[in-house]
Design a protein around this motif. Structure first.
Motif, PDB file in Angstrom:
ATOM      1  N   VAL A 133      84.362  -3.239  36.323  1.00 37.56           N
ATOM      2  CA  VAL A 133      83.796  -1.880  36.258  1.00 37.56           C
ATOM      3  C   VAL A 133      82.290  -2.043  36.085  1.00 37.56           C
ATOM      4  CG1 VAL A 133      83.814   0.315  35.036  1.00 37.56           C
ATOM      5  CG2 VAL A 133      85.906  -1.016  35.213  1.00 37.56           C
ATOM      6  N   PRO A 134      81.565  -2.112  37.187  1.00 38.17           N
ATOM      7  CA  PRO A 134      80.143  -2.455  37.091  1.00 38.17           C
ATOM      8  C   PRO A 134      79.298  -1.385  36.401  1.00 38.17           C
ATOM      9  CG  PRO A 134      80.730  -1.875  39.350  1.00 38.17           C
ATOM     10  CD  PRO A 134      82.004  -1.951  38.579  1.00 38.17           C
ATOM     11  N   PHE A 135      79.710  -0.129  36.546  1.00 32.28           N
ATOM     12  CA  PHE A 135      78.883   0.939  35.972  1.00 32.28           C
ATOM     13  C   PHE A 135      79.729   1.870  35.122  1.00 32.28           C
ATOM     14  CE2 PHE A 135      76.930  -0.345  40.012  1.00 32.28           C
ATOM     15  CZ  PHE A 135      75.771  -0.897  39.492  1.00 32.28           C
ATOM     16  N   ARG A 136      79.062   2.483  34.177  1.00 34.90           N
ATOM     17  CA  ARG A 136      79.756   3.377  33.254  1.00 34.90           C
ATOM     18  C   ARG A 136      79.669   4.787  33.812  1.00 34.90           C
ATOM     19  NH1 ARG A 136      81.572   3.204  27.680  1.00 34.90           N
ATOM     20  NH2 ARG A 136      81.808   0.975  28.017  1.00 34.90           N
ATOM     21  N   ILE A 137      80.771   5.224  34.437  1.00 35.64           N
ATOM     22  CA  ILE A 137      80.693   6.462  35.212  1.00 35.64           C
ATOM     23  C   ILE A 137      81.676   7.544  34.762  1.00 35.64           C
ATOM     24  CG2 ILE A 137      79.753   5.424  37.313  1.00 35.64           C
ATOM     25  CD1 ILE A 137      82.753   5.405  38.327  1.00 35.64           C
ATOM     26  N   ASN A 148      80.789   8.097  27.222  1.00 41.54           N
ATOM     27  CA  ASN A 148      79.468   8.378  27.792  1.00 41.54           C
ATOM     28  C   ASN A 148      78.413   7.829  26.832  1.00 41.54           C
ATOM     29  OD1 ASN A 148      77.343   9.541  29.244  1.00 41.54           O
ATOM     30  ND2 ASN A 148      77.500  11.471  28.127  1.00 41.54           N
ATOM     31  N   SER A 191      76.169   5.175  27.686  1.00 46.99           N
ATOM     32  CA  SER A 191      75.308   4.203  28.356  1.00 46.99           C
ATOM     33  C   SER A 191      73.819   4.378  28.075  1.00 46.99           C
ATOM     34  CB  SER A 191      75.569   4.214  29.866  1.00 46.99           C
ATOM     35  OG  SER A 191      75.805   5.516  30.317  1.00 46.99           O
ATOM     36  N   ARG A 192      73.463   5.449  27.372  1.00 52.60           N
ATOM     37  CA  ARG A 192      72.051   5.555  26.998  1.00 52.60           C
ATOM     38  C   ARG A 192      71.781   4.884  25.657  1.00 52.60           C
ATOM     39  NH1 ARG A 192      68.210  10.495  26.920  1.00 52.60           N
ATOM     40  NH2 ARG A 192      70.006  11.812  26.520  1.00 52.60           N
ATOM     41  N   PHE A 193      72.837   4.730  24.853  1.00 53.03           N
ATOM     42  CA  PHE A 193      72.582   4.080  23.557  1.00 53.03           C
ATOM     43  C   PHE A 193      73.296   2.748  23.396  1.00 53.03           C
ATOM     44  CE2 PHE A 193      76.539   5.866  21.860  1.00 53.03           C
ATOM     45  CZ  PHE A 193      76.647   7.089  22.513  1.00 53.03           C
ATOM     46  N   LYS A 194      74.076   2.355  24.411  1.00 49.66           N
ATOM     47  CA  LYS A 194      74.713   1.042  24.346  1.00 49.66           C
ATOM     48  C   LYS A 194      74.729   0.508  25.762  1.00 49.66           C
ATOM     49  CE  LYS A 194      78.699  -1.003  21.999  1.00 49.66           C
ATOM     50  NZ  LYS A 194      79.083  -1.958  23.022  1.00 49.66           N
ATOM     51  N   ARG A 195      74.140  -0.637  25.965  1.00 44.76           N
ATOM     52  CA  ARG A 195      73.988  -1.136  27.329  1.00 44.76           C
ATOM     53  C   ARG A 195      75.327  -1.570  27.894  1.00 44.76           C
ATOM     54  NH1 ARG A 195      71.747  -6.287  29.916  1.00 44.76           N
ATOM     55  NH2 ARG A 195      71.332  -5.510  32.013  1.00 44.76           N
ATOM     56  N   HIS A 196      75.621  -1.082  29.094  1.00 42.11           N
ATOM     57  CA  HIS A 196      76.833  -1.481  29.804  1.00 42.11           C
ATOM     58  C   HIS A 196      76.468  -2.644  30.720  1.00 42.11           C
ATOM     59  CE1 HIS A 196      80.746  -0.811  31.794  1.00 42.11           C
ATOM     60  NE2 HIS A 196      80.112  -1.169  32.893  1.00 42.11           N
ATOM     61  N   ILE A 197      77.290  -3.699  30.705  1.00 43.15           N
ATOM     62  CA  ILE A 197      76.953  -4.886  31.488  1.00 43.15           C
ATOM     63  C   ILE A 197      77.719  -4.898  32.802  1.00 43.15           C
ATOM     64  CG2 ILE A 197      76.893  -7.409  31.499  1.00 43.15           C
ATOM     65  CD1 ILE A 197      75.178  -6.371  29.291  1.00 43.15           C
ATOM     66  N   ASN A 198      77.002  -5.150  33.868  1.00 48.18           N
ATOM     67  CA  ASN A 198      77.621  -5.355  35.174  1.00 48.18           C
ATOM     68  C   ASN A 198      77.756  -6.856  35.418  1.00 48.18           C
ATOM     69  OD1 ASN A 198      78.228  -5.695  37.842  1.00 48.18           O
ATOM     70  ND2 ASN A 198      76.469  -4.574  38.646  1.00 48.18           N
ATOM     71  N   ASN A 223      75.788  -8.199  38.400  1.00 47.75           N
ATOM     72  CA  ASN A 223      74.399  -7.768  38.559  1.00 47.75           C
ATOM     73  C   ASN A 223      73.564  -8.916  39.129  1.00 47.75           C
ATOM     74  OD1 ASN A 223      72.320  -5.948  38.352  1.00 47.75           O
ATOM     75  ND2 ASN A 223      71.841  -6.437  36.226  1.00 47.75           N
TER      76      ASN A 223
END
Lengths: 544, 348
Positions: free
Chosen positions: B62-66, B305, B307-314, B317
């Motif tokens: 799951v590359p992005f938090r969507i 939701n 992803s603004r306060f906790k980095r989601h890793i791809n 990448n």
């Protein structure tokens, strides 16, 4: 290419939502119709960013000048994306075709074209997936909903992938959360493997890569525009606002869509930003604009994940170069989906920045402590909450306002209350549209995701119909004459939509209204708003 | 392919599936095949198939938090956030998933488009109340689940307590309801009726609504017809063509204890029923029925939701080609200097 005429509203309104009874969709090729599609990408715009297979081509032509091995390219690209995106793989497999999404899409509502039902838009791709990647599809063909990838199918993909604004309204109603935006995004990536972008997307992306913004404004022209706003503001208020560009050592970097700087009525919003920043200068705001990172929006996102990352990279790069503490973003829709759901993953970690704290109120923006990028509207909401702005909302009394939630900030972020809080504090007449058409259920303007070109005007007017219909409701019921929003594409697209369906309603950004209401010390008495329209009760003074 | 052909093809498939055990057991007496081998093969396919499918999905990252945010984000303390529809952490996600999986929350949002035109020919769009799909889906799934649980009467000796309880609840109409005590329908289970009604509704809805009619594939009709056949054979067995229950139970318990036997005297109708359920479960991993597992993996629902306060890793990448500031300044230095915009390097 021949000039395309847009049908009159009454003709457009003649919509049949019943698909053909006996003829199935699989063997009905797409008829690529003027007014619905955007022109094909010009070679120079693909070359500028190194995208493959640049060529002159016309979507209406029989020959799309595809490379000989185009099928293999698509198949390989498809497989690669199935392996890289769980969303894509899952969404290929689990749809039950319950139809809950069918009548939720603004393009289906406005066109009645059955292939604009989200489920069918996805099935266009799924049918090929089944043929290539599932045993049932290989074995049973059409009986398993599978079909061969042909040139006709590819053209159909292209036609309908660029009739989706990636607004995600369908994903809200899907019992499994299948998100057509995700399918469209990846489907468009596939078309880009063959050089089949639209020019309205490829052009801005190429511009943004080189000049820093979609409109291709060069640094000195960008400064000219801001200087022009400064003069305008002085003429209206007697206050000469101060701003800076590319200034090292500022505390905050401000990034906003270039549409705000160059296109009405976004320009009034940009004037609003300038005025607010100047107002706060004495309270300790230290902010700079940038010509290198002069674009908040991201047309790369409508091309591919990679292109989105390439364009987005400038924000952190510029923040690092200038040595700011954090970044603030202006009013924009898909910009904020990218900032909220992608930026940190793409180009983070932003460990060279600090967790954002409002220099005026001391409020910590906990919800942005990793990306270190805050939304201007949340910044302003916090200012108002802490009574840091002297506001005279009666200066917006000539406006009866409703608020259009942008798709991306509502369904890709949940940014619903902050703009409403600001609007309620800067104007006295605020009316909501019906609940099925706002907040998380909001309808797209019909021009998002790079569809706001001129040649697809019919498509845009059709796609914007549900939004316009809801505006019309409050226009007739409450006399609403101003449609507020926090998105640059909305500001560019909605005026045309309003003229077409609901004449008498204008379009504004939230910070234009903030600036109208903002009371400066030593300003001249205001008789007009930023647009030069007389304020309520001042109509006569204007005449004198 | 049009809807008539889709319906013909898929109903024909079910007819053939009924005929296979009918001939196989009725005429050829292949009881071991249909009583033991087919059910085992089906169960193996079911379990292995589902594991393979889920593992295959899970192998893609799951590359992005969507997440689809369906409510107010977590923001200032004075703005009320919606922790379920826009979860900021795992607790919210779990609650959201429970609502989704057990109550079909997203489907509950459903509305129906009502498109009209005014006398002047201008459009008027409305969104009407529409909960029937949600209701039918809920009734269908829960009835199926209760019926499945009731079947433990046949697999287990002694019959577990919860099965007896379920049977008495489900069969309350046998007793009748006030004020019609004693006027109940003997032997009728509520869920049997509800399941048949829901399946019938889901089928009729598919062909009645022009849009669903257009999008429906044979793969949409087939499971409905299969379940209809399954229900009908079950009801036939229970009310009309009685089979030797003791013998059936002996067979079922034998299957579950891995010491299978095929007792004498079980009617063909039972083998048809058993064959249809075998086909259904074997079909599961290859079909849209996998939605039951897929919903748990859906990235628009099972992610917070944050992803603004906790980095989601791809995990994949990779570096990309960007246009650096230096390249930019090279392009525009003269103009920038002239306009008074600060530059890194003065002109040579």
């Amino acid at each position: 290419m021949a000039k395309v005429t847009t049908p009159k509203p009454k003709e457009t309104a003649n919509i049949d939502h019943s698909p053909p009874l006996m003829k199935g969709w699989m063997n009905t090729p797409a008829e690529i119709r003027p007014g619905i599609y955007c022109y094909g990408a010009k070679p120079k715009n693909l070359e500028a960013v190194g995208m493959p297979f640049p060529k002159e081509w016309n979507p209406e032509d029989e020959n799309w000048k595809l490379p000989e091995n185009w099928k293999e390219i698509i198949e390989e690209g498809f497989k690669d994306r199935l392996d890289r995106f769980r969303s894509f793989k899952l969404f290929m497999d689990i749809c039950v075709r319950c139809g809950a999404c069918a009548d939720k899409c603004h393009f289906f509502i406005g066109s009645g074209d059955p292939k604009n039902m989200p489920v069918l838009r996805a099935e266009l791709i799924r049918s090929v997936y089944r043929k290539k990647f599932t045993k049932g599809g290989k074995l049973l063909g059409q009986f398993a909903g599978a079909r061969e990838l042909t040139e006709d199918v590819l053209k159909e993909w292209w036609y309908y992938l660029y009739q989706c604004t990636e607004c995600r309204r369908c994903s809200l109603f899907c019992p499994y959360g299948i998100d057509t935006a995700e399918i469209t995004i990846i489907g468009r990536e596939l078309t880009n493997l063959l050089g089949l972008n639209t020019d309205w997307i490829a052009g801005p992306a190429a511009n943004c890569f080189r000049t820093g913004n979609h409109l291709g404004i060069q640094p000195h022209a960008y400064k000219d525009m801001l200087d022009f706003f400064v003069d305008e503001i002085e003429g209206l208020t007697g206050i000469r606002v101060d701003y800076s560009l590319n200034r090292k050592g500022a505390e905050i970097l401000f990034v906003t869509p270039s549409g705000d700087v160059f296109a009405d009525p976004g320009t009034y919003t940009a004037m609003g930003y300038l005025m607010l920043f100047h107002y706060l200068q004495s309270q300790g705001l230290d902010i700079t604009w940038s010509t290198y990172a002069s674009e908040g929006g991201n047309f790369g996102y409508f091309t591919s994940h990679e292109m989105a990352k390439r364009l987005n990279a400038k924000m952190y790069a510029e923040a690092k170069r200038l040595g700011v503490k954090f970044i603030m973003g202006g009013e924009c829709g898909h910009m904020w989906r990218v900032l909220n759901q992608y930026m940190d993953t793409f180009n983070g970690p932003a460990d060279f920045l600090e967790e954002p704290v409002s220099p005026i109120t001391g409020t910590k923006f906990e919800n942005a402590k990793s990306t270190k990028m805050i939304h201007l509207v949340e910044f302003t909401a916090d200012l108002i909450k802490h009574n840091k702005l002297k506001l005279d909302p009666s200066r917006n009394d000539h406006l009866k306002v409703t608020f259009h939630d942008s798709c991306n900030t509502s369904r890709g972020m949940g940014f619903l209350e902050e703009p409403r809080y600001v609007i309620r504090n800067v104007c006295n007449n605020f009316y909501e549209m019906p609940p099925n058409t706002i907040r998380e259920q909001t309808f797209c303007c019909g021009s998002g995701s790079g569809l706001n070109a001129g040649e697809d005007m019919e498509l845009r007017m059709r796609g914007g119909l549900p939004r316009a219909n809801a505006v019309k409701y409050v226009h007739e019921k409450h006399g609403v004459n101003m449609l507020a929003n926090i998105c640059a594409i909305d500001r560019a697209a909605l005026p045309t939509l309003m003229q077409y369906w609901v004449p008498g309603v204008e379009v504004t950004g939230v910070h234009e209204m903030v600036a109208n209401a903002l009371v400066f010390e030593g300003e001249t008495k205001r008789t007009t708003d930023l647009r030069g329209n007389p304020l309520a009760g001042m109509e006569e003074e204007e005449d004198v | 392919m049009n809807f008539i052909l889709s319906i013909v093809v898929s109903s024909l498939a079910v007819v053939i599936l009924v005929l296979i055990p009918w001939i196989g057991v009725g005429a050829l007496d292949l009881r071991v095949i249909f009583g033991i081998l087919v059910p085992y093969a089906a169960m193996a396919t079911f379990f292995v198939g589902i594991v393979v499918r889920v593992v295959d999905w899970a192998r893609s990252p799951v590359p992005f938090r969507i997440p689809t945010t369906a409510g107010q984000q977590w923001s200032f303390p004075w703005i009320k956030s919606n922790p379920i529809d826009n979860p900021k952490g795992n607790t919210g996600v779990i609650v959201r998933m429970i609502f989704e999986v057990l109550l079909f929350r997203s489907l509950f949002r459903n509305t129906r488009l009502e498109y009209r035109r005014t006398a002047e020919g201008m459009p008027k769009v409305d969104y009407e109340w529409e909960k029937w799909l949600w209701l039918a889906a809920l009734v269908f799934h829960y009835s199926f689940f209760v019926i499945f649980l009731r079947h433990f009467r046949f697999f287990m000796e002694p019959v577990p307590g919860f099965v007896a309880l379920l049977e008495s609840l489900d069969g309350f109409m046998q007793m009748g309801v006030l004020p019609l005590n004693g006027l109940g329908l003997p032997g009728v289970y509520l869920t049997d009726m509800l399941l048949m009604m829901a399946v019938t509704y889901l089928f009729l809805r598919r062909i009645y609504i022009s849009q669903t009619r257009y999008i429906s594939l044979p793969a949409d009709y087939f499971p409905l017809f299969l379940i209809l056949g399954l229900g009908l054979t079950g009801i036939l067995m229970r009310y009309f063509i009685r089979v030797d229950i003791t013998a059936v139970k002996q067979l079922a318990v034998g299957l579950f204890k891995f010491s299978p036997t095929v007792p004498e005297g079980i009617g063909v109708i039972f083998f048809i029923h058993l064959f249809l359920i075998s086909v259904l479960i074997a079909y599961f991993p290859f079909s849209k029925l996998m939605h039951f597992a897929g919903v748990f993996l859906s990235p628009t629902r099972n992610l917070s939701n944050n992803s603004r306060f906790k980095r989601h890793i791809n995990p994949w990448n990779y570096p990309v080609k960007v246009h650096t500031y230096e390249e930019y300044e090279e392009d525009f230095r003269e103009a920038m200097i002239e306009a008074g915009i600060p530059v890194e390097k003065e002109s040579e």
